[in-house]
Enzyme design. Structure first.
Site, PDB file in Angstrom:
ATOM      1  N   LYS A  12       0.824  -1.213   0.000  1.00  0.00           N
ATOM      2  CA  LYS A  12       0.000   0.000   0.000  1.00  0.00           C
ATOM      3  C   LYS A  12       0.864   1.272   0.000  1.00  0.00           C
ATOM      4  CE  LYS A  12      -4.036  -2.016   2.399  1.00  0.00           C
ATOM      5  NZ  LYS A  12      -4.904  -1.843   3.596  1.00  0.00           N
ATOM      6  N   TYR A  52     -12.773  -2.043  -3.404  1.00  0.00           N
ATOM      7  CA  TYR A  52     -13.205  -2.204  -2.014  1.00  0.00           C
ATOM      8  C   TYR A  52     -14.732  -2.161  -1.871  1.00  0.00           C
ATOM      9  CZ  TYR A  52      -8.645  -2.084   0.418  1.00  0.00           C
ATOM     10  OH  TYR A  52      -7.400  -2.379   0.932  1.00  0.00           O
ATOM     11  N   PHE A  60     -15.493   3.747   7.220  1.00  0.00           N
ATOM     12  CA  PHE A  60     -14.131   4.060   6.772  1.00  0.00           C
ATOM     13  C   PHE A  60     -13.963   3.967   5.254  1.00  0.00           C
ATOM     14  CE2 PHE A  60     -14.222  -0.464   8.052  1.00  0.00           C
ATOM     15  CZ  PHE A  60     -13.773  -1.086   6.891  1.00  0.00           C
ATOM     16  N   ARG A  88      -2.397 -14.302   4.558  1.00  0.00           N
ATOM     17  CA  ARG A  88      -3.118 -13.615   5.642  1.00  0.00           C
ATOM     18  C   ARG A  88      -2.358 -13.769   6.958  1.00  0.00           C
ATOM     19  NH1 ARG A  88      -7.165 -10.003   4.425  1.00  0.00           N
ATOM     20  NH2 ARG A  88      -7.643 -10.226   6.642  1.00  0.00           N
ATOM     21  N   THR A  94      -5.530  -6.878  10.903  1.00  0.00           N
ATOM     22  CA  THR A  94      -5.812  -5.613  10.200  1.00  0.00           C
ATOM     23  C   THR A  94      -5.234  -4.416  10.956  1.00  0.00           C
ATOM     24  OG1 THR A  94      -7.863  -6.608   9.393  1.00  0.00           O
ATOM     25  CG2 THR A  94      -7.675  -4.216   9.225  1.00  0.00           C
ATOM     26  N   ARG A 105       2.502  -6.567   9.135  1.00  0.00           N
ATOM     27  CA  ARG A 105       1.823  -5.399   9.722  1.00  0.00           C
ATOM     28  C   ARG A 105       2.404  -5.033  11.084  1.00  0.00           C
ATOM     29  NH1 ARG A 105      -4.279  -6.922   7.628  1.00  0.00           N
ATOM     30  NH2 ARG A 105      -4.292  -5.544   5.807  1.00  0.00           N
ATOM     31  N   ASN A 115      -1.815   0.258   7.023  1.00  0.00           N
ATOM     32  CA  ASN A 115      -1.304  -1.030   7.519  1.00  0.00           C
ATOM     33  C   ASN A 115      -0.469  -1.788   6.472  1.00  0.00           C
ATOM     34  OD1 ASN A 115      -3.366  -1.856   5.866  1.00  0.00           O
ATOM     35  ND2 ASN A 115      -4.622  -2.744   7.475  1.00  0.00           N
ATOM     36  N   HIS A 118      -2.192  -5.338   1.625  1.00  0.00           N
ATOM     37  CA  HIS A 118      -3.507  -5.958   1.419  1.00  0.00           C
ATOM     38  C   HIS A 118      -3.289  -7.403   1.016  1.00  0.00           C
ATOM     39  CE1 HIS A 118      -7.536  -6.791  -0.167  1.00  0.00           C
ATOM     40  NE2 HIS A 118      -6.895  -7.419  -1.137  1.00  0.00           N
ATOM     41  N   GLU A 129      -9.815 -10.458  -7.461  1.00  0.00           N
ATOM     42  CA  GLU A 129      -8.851  -9.368  -7.261  1.00  0.00           C
ATOM     43  C   GLU A 129      -7.669  -9.464  -8.233  1.00  0.00           C
ATOM     44  OE1 GLU A 129      -9.859  -8.596  -2.531  1.00  0.00           O
ATOM     45  OE2 GLU A 129      -7.862  -9.320  -3.078  1.00  0.00           O
TER      46      GLU A 129
HETATM   47  N1  UDP Z   1      -9.756  -0.255   7.593  1.00  0.00           N
HETATM   48  C1  UDP Z   1      -9.810   0.972   8.224  1.00  0.00           C
HETATM   49  N2  UDP Z   1     -10.527   1.096   9.393  1.00  0.00           N
HETATM   50  C2  UDP Z   1     -11.179   0.040   9.944  1.00  0.00           C
HETATM   51  C3  UDP Z   1     -11.119  -1.208   9.288  1.00  0.00           C
HETATM   52  C4  UDP Z   1     -10.402  -1.319   8.121  1.00  0.00           C
HETATM   53  O1  UDP Z   1      -9.223   1.943   7.752  1.00  0.00           O
HETATM   54  O2  UDP Z   1     -11.800   0.202  10.998  1.00  0.00           O
HETATM   55  C5  UDP Z   1      -9.002  -0.374   6.333  1.00  0.00           C
HETATM   56  C6  UDP Z   1      -7.688  -1.112   6.547  1.00  0.00           C
HETATM   57  O3  UDP Z   1      -6.688  -0.464   5.762  1.00  0.00           O
HETATM   58  C7  UDP Z   1      -7.975  -2.487   5.997  1.00  0.00           C
HETATM   59  C8  UDP Z   1      -8.976  -2.193   4.887  1.00  0.00           C
HETATM   60  O4  UDP Z   1      -9.761  -1.116   5.397  1.00  0.00           O
HETATM   61  O5  UDP Z   1      -6.787  -3.105   5.541  1.00  0.00           O
HETATM   62  C9  UDP Z   1      -9.898  -3.331   4.522  1.00  0.00           C
HETATM   63  O6  UDP Z   1     -10.509  -3.805   5.688  1.00  0.00           O
HETATM   64  P1  UDP Z   1     -10.614  -5.366   5.996  1.00  0.00           P
HETATM   65  O7  UDP Z   1     -11.550  -5.539   7.139  1.00  0.00           O
HETATM   66  O8  UDP Z   1     -10.933  -6.087   4.729  1.00  0.00           O
HETATM   67  O9  UDP Z   1      -9.140  -5.721   6.506  1.00  0.00           O
HETATM   68  P2  UDP Z   1      -7.978  -6.588   5.831  1.00  0.00           P
HETATM   69  O10 UDP Z   1      -8.625  -7.661   5.011  1.00  0.00           O
HETATM   70  O11 UDP Z   1      -7.166  -5.629   4.997  1.00  0.00           O
HETATM   71  O12 UDP Z   1      -7.190  -7.121   6.987  1.00  0.00           O
HETATM   72 MG    MG Z   2     -10.125  -7.572   3.604  1.00  0.00          MG
END
Ligand code: UDP
Ligand code: MG
Length: 136
Positions: A12, A52, A60, A88, A94, A105, A115, A118, A129
């Site tokens: 990112k 997204y 958010f 993952r 996250t 992370r 973070n 992705h 994707e």
């Molecule tokens: N995100 C955020 N605030 C939140 C939750 C998620 O800014 O409270 C952002 C964060 O960058 C995250 C992305 O949204 O990586 C996608 O969220 P997801 O729940 O899919 O998390 P990921 O799969 O990236 O762990």
């Molecule tokens: Mg996700």
């Protein structure tokens, strides 16, 4: 039985900006991921909104799409046994504050929004994707 999968990884903007691209790619390679394809690009906000879309009702969402389109990113197709889950695990939670030692992370994430990486969350979404970034 072997279960070779492909998953989409994105480095990112916060990580590209701090020149962490090579360090993060080394982590993937050292863990046995093959980088099958990679593309450094900056996407439009409208494309981030598509990418997204699953989060469109979340509070958010707008900031997230602004952020992903705010600077260059590196999209990669990673391949390995159980790549989706393994990626993952290697990424960590996250929120970097909750991420385990040894995860990307934990090491590089700044905050829940910045973070650093992705990763696709299922084999089905990985296909969608990968197609999104590498349709040609
Ligand atoms: N995100 C955020 N605030 C939140 C939750 C998620 O800014 O409270 C952002 C964060 O960058 C995250 C992305 O949204 O990586 C996608 O969220 P997801 O729940 O899919 O998390 P990921 O799969 O990236 O762990
Ligand atoms: Mg996700």
């Amino acid at each position: 039985m072997s279960n070779i999968e492909q998953t989409l990884s994105i480095i990112k903007p916060d990580a590209i900006e701090r020149n962490l691209e090579n360090q993060i790619k080394e982590i993937f390679k050292n863990k046995g991921f093959k980088i099958i394809k990679e593309k450094k690009i900056q996407i439009e906000k409208s494309e981030a909104e598509k990418f997204y879309k699953v989060h469109e009702t979340k509070p958010f969402y707008n900031d997230l799409c602004e952020y992903l389109s705010s600077g260059p990113i590196l999209a990669m197709v990673l391949e390995k046994e159980n790549a989706v889950l393994k990626n993952r695990e290697l990424m960590g939670a996250t929120n970097p504050e909750d991420a385990s030692e040894g995860t990307i992370r934990k090491k590089y994430g700044i905050s829940i929004d910045k973070n650093s990486v992705h990763g696709s969350d299922s084999v089905e979404n990985a296909k969608i994707e990968i197609e999104f970034f590498f349709k040609d």
